[in-house]
Design an enzyme around this catalytic site. Structure first.
Site, mmCIF file in Angstrom:
data_model
loop_
_atom_site.group_PDB
_atom_site.id
_atom_site.type_symbol
_atom_site.label_atom_id
_atom_site.label_comp_id
_atom_site.label_asym_id
_atom_site.label_seq_id
_atom_site.Cartn_x
_atom_site.Cartn_y
_atom_site.Cartn_z
ATOM 1 N N GLY A 209 40.139 36.666 47.101
ATOM 2 C CA GLY A 209 39.350 36.369 45.909
ATOM 3 C C GLY A 209 38.455 37.543 45.578
ATOM 4 N N SER A 210 37.331 37.253 44.957
ATOM 5 C CA SER A 210 36.489 38.339 44.469
ATOM 6 C C SER A 210 35.577 38.891 45.569
ATOM 7 C CB SER A 210 35.643 37.847 43.294
ATOM 8 O OG SER A 210 34.769 36.849 43.741
ATOM 9 N N ASN B 261 45.042 33.467 40.501
ATOM 10 C CA ASN B 261 45.971 34.318 39.738
ATOM 11 C C ASN B 261 47.428 34.172 40.147
ATOM 12 O OD1 ASN B 261 45.281 35.642 42.159
ATOM 13 N ND2 ASN B 261 45.847 37.609 41.294
ATOM 14 N N GLU C 278 40.785 39.670 51.370
ATOM 15 C CA GLU C 278 41.610 40.418 50.403
ATOM 16 C C GLU C 278 40.918 40.301 49.050
ATOM 17 O OE1 GLU C 278 44.052 42.264 51.103
ATOM 18 O OE2 GLU C 278 44.530 41.610 53.132
ATOM 19 N N THR D 62 32.323 36.772 46.087
ATOM 20 C CA THR D 62 32.501 35.583 46.921
ATOM 21 C C THR D 62 32.640 35.981 48.382
ATOM 22 O OG1 THR D 62 33.591 34.474 45.084
ATOM 23 C CG2 THR D 62 33.898 33.492 47.243
ATOM 24 N N ALA D 63 33.342 37.079 48.635
ATOM 25 C CA ALA D 63 33.526 37.535 50.025
ATOM 26 C C ALA D 63 32.183 37.839 50.673
ATOM 27 C CB ALA D 63 34.412 38.772 50.054
ATOM 28 N N GLU E 3 47.119 42.167 55.960
ATOM 29 C CA GLU E 3 48.087 41.091 56.124
ATOM 30 C C GLU E 3 49.482 41.690 56.185
ATOM 31 O OE1 GLU E 3 46.950 38.861 52.572
ATOM 32 O OE2 GLU E 3 45.923 37.398 53.821
ATOM 33 N N CYS F 20 45.572 41.446 41.485
ATOM 34 C CA CYS F 20 44.619 42.353 42.137
ATOM 35 C C CYS F 20 45.160 43.775 42.180
ATOM 36 C CB CYS F 20 44.315 41.859 43.539
ATOM 37 S SG CYS F 20 45.803 41.624 44.514
HETATM 38 P P1 NAD Z 1 36.808 33.803 43.444
HETATM 39 O O1 NAD Z 1 36.208 34.640 44.504
HETATM 40 O O2 NAD Z 1 35.959 33.303 42.358
HETATM 41 O O3 NAD Z 1 37.495 32.511 44.084
HETATM 42 C C1 NAD Z 1 38.477 32.594 45.092
HETATM 43 C C2 NAD Z 1 38.450 31.319 45.901
HETATM 44 O O4 NAD Z 1 37.207 31.245 46.585
HETATM 45 C C3 NAD Z 1 38.567 30.049 45.089
HETATM 46 O O5 NAD Z 1 39.305 29.104 45.806
HETATM 47 C C4 NAD Z 1 37.120 29.601 44.971
HETATM 48 O O6 NAD Z 1 36.966 28.216 44.775
HETATM 49 C C5 NAD Z 1 36.595 30.001 46.330
HETATM 50 N N1 NAD Z 1 35.150 30.204 46.391
HETATM 51 C C6 NAD Z 1 34.287 30.555 45.400
HETATM 52 N N2 NAD Z 1 33.032 30.624 45.861
HETATM 53 C C7 NAD Z 1 33.082 30.316 47.175
HETATM 54 C C8 NAD Z 1 32.110 30.236 48.199
HETATM 55 N N3 NAD Z 1 30.818 30.464 47.964
HETATM 56 N N4 NAD Z 1 32.508 29.912 49.458
HETATM 57 C C9 NAD Z 1 33.802 29.686 49.732
HETATM 58 N N5 NAD Z 1 34.781 29.731 48.790
HETATM 59 C C10 NAD Z 1 34.430 30.069 47.524
HETATM 60 O O7 NAD Z 1 38.043 34.635 42.900
HETATM 61 P P2 NAD Z 1 39.028 34.232 41.705
HETATM 62 O O8 NAD Z 1 38.282 34.432 40.433
HETATM 63 O O9 NAD Z 1 39.666 32.927 42.006
HETATM 64 O O10 NAD Z 1 40.175 35.341 41.868
HETATM 65 C C11 NAD Z 1 40.122 36.577 41.284
HETATM 66 C C12 NAD Z 1 39.719 37.628 42.288
HETATM 67 O O11 NAD Z 1 40.601 37.605 43.398
HETATM 68 C C13 NAD Z 1 39.805 39.032 41.727
HETATM 69 O O12 NAD Z 1 38.688 39.777 42.158
HETATM 70 C C14 NAD Z 1 41.074 39.578 42.362
HETATM 71 O O13 NAD Z 1 41.139 40.965 42.467
HETATM 72 C C15 NAD Z 1 41.031 38.926 43.694
HETATM 73 N N6 NAD Z 1 42.366 38.918 44.296
HETATM 74 C C16 NAD Z 1 42.611 39.749 45.361
HETATM 75 C C17 NAD Z 1 43.884 39.779 45.923
HETATM 76 C C18 NAD Z 1 44.186 40.670 47.103
HETATM 77 O O14 NAD Z 1 45.198 40.438 47.757
HETATM 78 N N7 NAD Z 1 43.391 41.683 47.397
HETATM 79 C C19 NAD Z 1 44.892 38.977 45.399
HETATM 80 C C20 NAD Z 1 44.600 38.170 44.308
HETATM 81 C C21 NAD Z 1 43.333 38.132 43.774
#
Ligand code: NAD
Length: 487
Positions: free
Chosen positions: A231-232, A155, A253, A235-236, A468, A287
């Site tokens: 990320g999501s 994003n 995050e 995934t976390a 952070e 986010c």
């Molecule tokens: P995502 O979790 O799908 O992907 C994030 C990253 O993780 C990508 O680089 C992806 O390739 C990698 N990834 C995916 N599966 C993985 C795995 N099994 N092991 C290791 N890495 C993996 O998230 P997205 O769709 O790219 O981003 C959107 C999400 O991110 C939303 O939920 C949003 O709220 C969140 N986000 C949070 C913040 C914050 O600071 N809290 C900021 C921006 C986005």
């Protein structure tokens, strides 16, 4: 589909060199729906090579003084800034965000991330305490951890990647970063500036590819003791599982379901345009975007009328249109997912006041297959609805009334997330009370997205783990040791 020869083809950046990959992933221009770029589909092989390079560069980089590292970070910031327009154009094309947003938010903030940590690394102190009775002096020392694994989302591509790279290398770590496979271009462009900035080979390695393959290989690598992930939440959870075997240090995050609480004494002249922005800026793909609006019942009708009028002026356009307020969503799959939420709300009996399915989309011919969607307002929806509980991460906002302070705090807290909340009121006492009771890592009052990078950033509950910021990132990217001396 474009001619294969015209594709932009990215390469991994390992040990100071661009390295081709055997497999590639198609990357789409969200404003046209056409493939325009090919991104390495890296595997554990490329991750292993990058970790080896990062490990090799660590002894020398970690023994540089903070001043030396700071100078290099500043040089990188200057170089990035001198190419600001080029990076902004690339980010807008790759992600679908408006050129104005990329020019004024993404790239300036990426530049600032390097400048900020170049400065803050010079100002940390450690602790010292005496124990006279036993003739002891205790002090702490901090040392970089080693190879940092950094994983970022699509994003705010360069913005969030540099928010990790800058503190990691400022503190003396070396890094292997994996940007989102959907938005890899600006990270690749930045690699071209590293040598000129004076970043030694192996200090920053960038490996492109899918999360399930390259990302997992990085998370599972035995020589990567620390993972910083944005990320999501789903995934976390996977990252926590994969890294548990080695008890890795994690910074997570994650997503949000951020409420805006609008009391009846709010200054609507300020609140309405700000809430339109907090709901729809960057297509709602932040986010921190507002996704639930609670309005005190006495002003609900007035607020809704004005909010709908202002939203209708939030111009959807091609990302390259400098007058557009909103561009394309990241992918076809994501757009369909966001639209499905609107359909579900409708099926549950909610009202779609404007936007998706209600108003016509009017896009230029070349953008007819792009991933566009109008800013959409939903009312008459229950708190238990998935639109009020799950992160939609698109230009969809739910507006509902409330009566009392206690009630709205309970309802705002009634989701699994706890990232950011916004309060609109002139009553200072009420603001203090409500801010304290909200389960949210960040609370903005009468504003949104004003960030002080020195202070902690992060979420509660399913929105994350750790914080952070100047001090928090420094602590995350360093090991602390307590030393006791008896004289
Ligand atoms: P995502 O979790 O799908 O992907 C994030 C990253 O993780 C990508 O680089 C992806 O390739 C990698 N990834 C995916 N599966 C993985 C795995 N099994 N092991 C290791 N890495 C993996 O998230 P997205 O769709 O790219 O981003 C959107 C999400 O991110 C939303 O939920 C949003 O709220 C969140 N986000 C949070 C913040 C914050 O600071 N809290 C900021 C921006 C986005």
């Amino acid at each position: 589909m474009a001619d294969q020869k015209n594709f932009l083809v990215l390469e991994n950046f390992i040990a100071g060199k661009f390295v081709p990959c055997t497999d590639y992933i198609d990357s789409y221009d969200p404003s046209t729906g056409e493939v325009y770029c090919r991104v390495p589909d890296s595997s554990s092989q490329e991750i292993n090579a990058a970790v080896t390079a990062a490990k090799g560069a660590f002894p020398s980089w970690s023994s540089k003084s903070p001043q030396e590292r700071s100078q290099i970070l500043n040089k990188l910031a200057d170089l990035l800034e001198s190419h600001l327009e080029e990076f902004a154009q690339a980010e807008s094309k790759d992600q679908g965000k408006t050129i104005t947003f990329a020019r004024t938010v993404d790239i300036p903030r990426s530049v600032y991330n390097f400048r900020f940590f170049a400065s803050s690394i010079l100002h940390h102190t450690t602790e010292c305490t005496q124990m006279d009775l036993l003739g002891c002096m205790h002090y702490t020392v901090r040392t970089p951890v080693g190879v940092a694994g950094l994983i970022s989302p699509w994003n705010l591509p360069l913005y969030l990647l540099t928010w990790k790279i800058a503190p990691a290398i400022a503190a003396g770590n070396t890094v292997v970063a994996k940007p989102s496979e959907l938005t890899s271009v600006t990270a690749w462009m930045m690699c071209k500036l590293l040598a000129e900035a004076g970043v030694p080979a192996g200090v920053i390695n960038i490996v492109f590819g899918r999360g399930q393959q390259a990302g997992e290989a990085l998370v599972a690598h035995a020589d990567v003791p620390l993972i910083s992930f944005t990320g999501s939440t789903v995934t976390a959870q996977r990252i926590i599982e994969r890294s548990a075997v080695q008890c890795k240090r994690l910074s997570l995050e994650l997503g949000g379901k951020n409420p805006a609480i609008i009391f009846d004494d709010a200054d609507l002249l300020e609140c309405i345009p700000c809430t339109v922005r907090s709901s729809f800026a960057n297509q709602g793909e932040i986010c921190l975007s507002t996704s639930r609006i609670y309005v005190q019942r006495t002003i609900y009708d007035d607020f809704l009328k004005k909010f709908v009028e202002a939203t209708k002026k939030w111009k959807l356009g091609a990302p390259s249109d400098p007058t557009a307020s909103m561009g394309a969503l990241i992918s076809k799959e994501h757009m369909e997912k966001v639209k499905k939420y609107v359909k579900k709300a409708q099926a549950e009996g909610a009202t779609i006041v404007c936007g998706e399915g209600k108003d016509p989309l009017d896009m230029p011919h070349k953008n007819r297959n792009g991933y566009f969607m109008l800013p959409t307002i939903i009312t008459g929806i229950k708190d238990q609805s998935c639109c009020m509980q799950e992160e939609i991460f698109g230009p969809v906002i739910c507006v509902v009334p409330f009566d009392t302070e206690d009630e709205v705090v309970e309802r705002a807290n009634g989701v699994k997330y706890g990232l950011a909340a916004t309060i609109w009121s002139k009553d200072v006492g009420r603001v203090h009370r409500v801010a304290k009771r909200l389960q949210s890592g960040l609370v903005w009052t009468n504003c949104w997205l004003i960030r002080e990078l020195n202070l902690p950033f992060g979420g509660m509950k399913a929105s994350g783990l750790g914080r952070e910021g100047a001090k928090d990132s420094y602590e995350f990217f360093t090991e602390v040791k307590t030393v006791t001396i008896k004289h």
